[in-house]
Design a protein around this motif. Structure first.
Motif, short mmCIF file in Angstrom:
data_model
loop_
_atom_site.label_atom_id
_atom_site.label_comp_id
_atom_site.label_asym_id
_atom_site.label_seq_id
_atom_site.Cartn_x
_atom_site.Cartn_y
_atom_site.Cartn_z
N GLU A 85 0.83 -1.21 0.00
CA GLU A 85 0.00 0.00 0.00
C GLU A 85 0.86 1.25 0.00
OE1 GLU A 85 -3.05 0.22 2.98
OE2 GLU A 85 -3.59 -1.89 2.67
N ARG A 86 1.97 1.22 0.75
CA ARG A 86 2.86 2.39 0.84
C ARG A 86 3.60 2.65 -0.47
NH1 ARG A 86 5.90 0.72 5.83
NH2 ARG A 86 3.99 0.57 7.01
N TYR A 87 3.96 1.58 -1.16
CA TYR A 87 4.75 1.69 -2.39
C TYR A 87 4.06 0.93 -3.52
CZ TYR A 87 8.10 2.99 1.18
OH TYR A 87 8.70 3.60 2.25
N PRO A 88 2.85 1.35 -3.90
CA PRO A 88 2.08 0.59 -4.89
C PRO A 88 2.72 0.52 -6.26
CG PRO A 88 1.03 2.70 -4.46
CD PRO A 88 2.16 2.56 -3.47
N ASP A 89 3.35 1.60 -6.69
CA ASP A 89 3.95 1.60 -8.03
C ASP A 89 5.11 0.62 -8.14
OD1 ASP A 89 2.13 3.53 -8.75
OD2 ASP A 89 3.53 5.20 -8.50
N ARG A 90 5.77 0.37 -7.05
CA ARG A 90 6.95 -0.49 -7.07
C ARG A 90 6.63 -1.94 -6.70
NH1 ARG A 90 12.71 0.67 -4.24
NH2 ARG A 90 13.66 -1.31 -4.78
N LEU A 91 5.75 -2.15 -5.73
CA LEU A 91 5.54 -3.50 -5.21
C LEU A 91 4.32 -4.23 -5.77
CD1 LEU A 91 6.48 -2.92 -1.46
CD2 LEU A 91 7.91 -3.84 -3.30
N ARG A 92 3.24 -3.53 -6.04
CA ARG A 92 2.04 -4.22 -6.52
C ARG A 92 2.24 -4.93 -7.86
NH1 ARG A 92 -3.00 -0.77 -4.43
NH2 ARG A 92 -2.87 -1.49 -2.28
N PRO A 93 2.95 -4.34 -8.81
CA PRO A 93 3.12 -5.03 -10.10
C PRO A 93 3.89 -6.34 -10.00
CG PRO A 93 3.66 -2.70 -10.33
CD PRO A 93 3.49 -2.98 -8.86
N ILE A 94 4.66 -6.51 -8.94
CA ILE A 94 5.49 -7.73 -8.81
C ILE A 94 4.61 -8.97 -8.81
CG2 ILE A 94 7.01 -9.00 -7.25
CD1 ILE A 94 8.15 -6.27 -6.40
N ARG A 95 3.50 -8.94 -8.10
CA ARG A 95 2.63 -10.13 -8.03
C ARG A 95 2.11 -10.50 -9.41
NH1 ARG A 95 -1.51 -10.27 -3.40
NH2 ARG A 95 -1.19 -12.49 -3.61
N GLY A 96 1.68 -9.51 -10.19
CA GLY A 96 1.19 -9.79 -11.54
C GLY A 96 2.29 -10.33 -12.44
N GLN A 97 3.48 -9.75 -12.33
CA GLN A 97 4.61 -10.22 -13.13
C GLN A 97 4.96 -11.66 -12.77
OE1 GLN A 97 7.53 -7.34 -11.99
NE2 GLN A 97 6.62 -5.70 -13.21
N CYS A 98 4.95 -11.96 -11.49
CA CYS A 98 5.29 -13.32 -11.04
C CYS A 98 4.24 -14.32 -11.49
CB CYS A 98 5.47 -13.35 -9.53
SG CYS A 98 6.96 -12.50 -8.98
N ARG A 99 2.97 -13.93 -11.43
CA ARG A 99 1.91 -14.84 -11.89
C ARG A 99 2.06 -15.13 -13.38
NH1 ARG A 99 -2.57 -11.86 -8.32
NH2 ARG A 99 -2.23 -13.04 -6.42
N ALA A 100 2.43 -14.12 -14.14
CA ALA A 100 2.66 -14.34 -15.58
C ALA A 100 3.85 -15.27 -15.79
CB ALA A 100 2.89 -13.00 -16.28
N ASP A 101 4.90 -15.10 -14.97
CA ASP A 101 6.07 -15.99 -15.07
C ASP A 101 5.69 -17.43 -14.75
OD1 ASP A 101 7.61 -13.79 -15.69
OD2 ASP A 101 8.49 -13.60 -13.68
N ILE A 102 4.87 -17.62 -13.71
CA ILE A 102 4.44 -18.97 -13.33
C ILE A 102 3.64 -19.59 -14.47
CG2 ILE A 102 2.92 -20.26 -11.78
CD1 ILE A 102 3.79 -18.25 -9.57
N ALA A 103 2.74 -18.82 -15.06
CA ALA A 103 1.93 -19.33 -16.17
C ALA A 103 2.83 -19.72 -17.35
CB ALA A 103 0.90 -18.29 -16.60
N ASP A 104 3.84 -18.92 -17.63
CA ASP A 104 4.77 -19.24 -18.73
C ASP A 104 5.53 -20.53 -18.44
OD1 ASP A 104 4.00 -16.99 -20.13
OD2 ASP A 104 5.74 -15.79 -19.53
N ILE A 105 5.98 -20.69 -17.21
CA ILE A 105 6.70 -21.91 -16.83
C ILE A 105 5.80 -23.13 -16.97
CG2 ILE A 105 7.75 -23.14 -14.88
CD1 ILE A 105 8.73 -20.32 -13.91
N ALA A 106 4.57 -23.02 -16.45
CA ALA A 106 3.63 -24.14 -16.53
C ALA A 106 3.30 -24.48 -17.97
CB ALA A 106 2.36 -23.80 -15.75
N GLU A 107 3.10 -23.46 -18.78
CA GLU A 107 2.79 -23.69 -20.19
C GLU A 107 3.96 -24.37 -20.90
OE1 GLU A 107 0.44 -21.25 -23.63
OE2 GLU A 107 1.94 -20.15 -22.48
N GLY A 108 5.17 -23.97 -20.54
CA GLY A 108 6.35 -24.62 -21.13
C GLY A 108 6.43 -26.09 -20.77
N HIS A 109 6.14 -26.42 -19.50
CA HIS A 109 6.15 -27.82 -19.08
C HIS A 109 5.05 -28.62 -19.76
CE1 HIS A 109 9.36 -27.81 -16.13
NE2 HIS A 109 8.90 -26.65 -15.67
N LEU A 110 3.88 -27.98 -19.94
CA LEU A 110 2.79 -28.65 -20.64
C LEU A 110 3.20 -28.95 -22.08
CD1 LEU A 110 -0.13 -29.67 -20.75
CD2 LEU A 110 -0.81 -27.34 -21.37
#
Length: 145
Positions: free
Chosen positions: A59-84
């Motif tokens: 909440e204090r640093y939304p521009d810096r910290l909030r996007p990390i979760r979305g970026q990581c979720r996209a990374d996880i999806a890419d990894i899973a798709e690669g394994h599939l």
């Protein structure tokens, strides 16, 4: 033992919202979030704090910290798709079935599909179409270079 540096807000006080002193630097919280692939519970465990602390930093640093979760979720999806894809290319029937469920909407193949391998049903659903897994496997095999 390393000392913690306190992040100061723009007015120079060593506090964030609510007047609480910050125990971690923004870099430490960011590193913990990235290393935990955006999982707040794991990041909090690594930093030895409560999950709420991580949420407060977000909440204090939304521009810096909030996007990390979305970026990581996209990374996880890419990894899973690669394994599939690897599993589909190696002919794993469960992977072929999953790939058809995921990508079927793009090729007009969906849930109303009986997938068979050498005549034996693998997945039973509405009997609209019979699809031969051997054919699908051959489409996903790696091409010889």
């Amino acid at each position: 033992m390393a000392t913690k540096t306190t992040v100061r807000n723009p007015k120079g006080n060593p506090s964030g919202k609510g007047g609480k002193e910050q125990r971690y630097t923004v870099d430490e919280v960011e590193r913990a979030l990235r290393n935990s692939l955006g999982n707040v519970s794991i990041a909090a465990t690594v930093l030895k704090c409560e999950r709420q602390t991580i949420y407060e930093y977000m909440e204090r640093y939304p521009d810096r910290l909030r996007p990390i979760r979305g970026q990581c979720r996209a990374d996880i999806a890419d990894i899973a798709e690669g394994h599939l894809l690897v599993a589909v290319r190696s002919g794993k029937e469960w992977a072929v079935s999953q790939a058809l469920r995921l990508y079927g909407k793009y090729i007009d193949v969906g849930e109303s599909l009986d997938i068979t391998s050498d005549g034996a049903p693998i997945v039973q659903s509405a009997p609209a179409v019979t699809f031969n897994v051997s054919f699908v496997k051959s489409r996903f095999k790696k091409e010889d270079a």
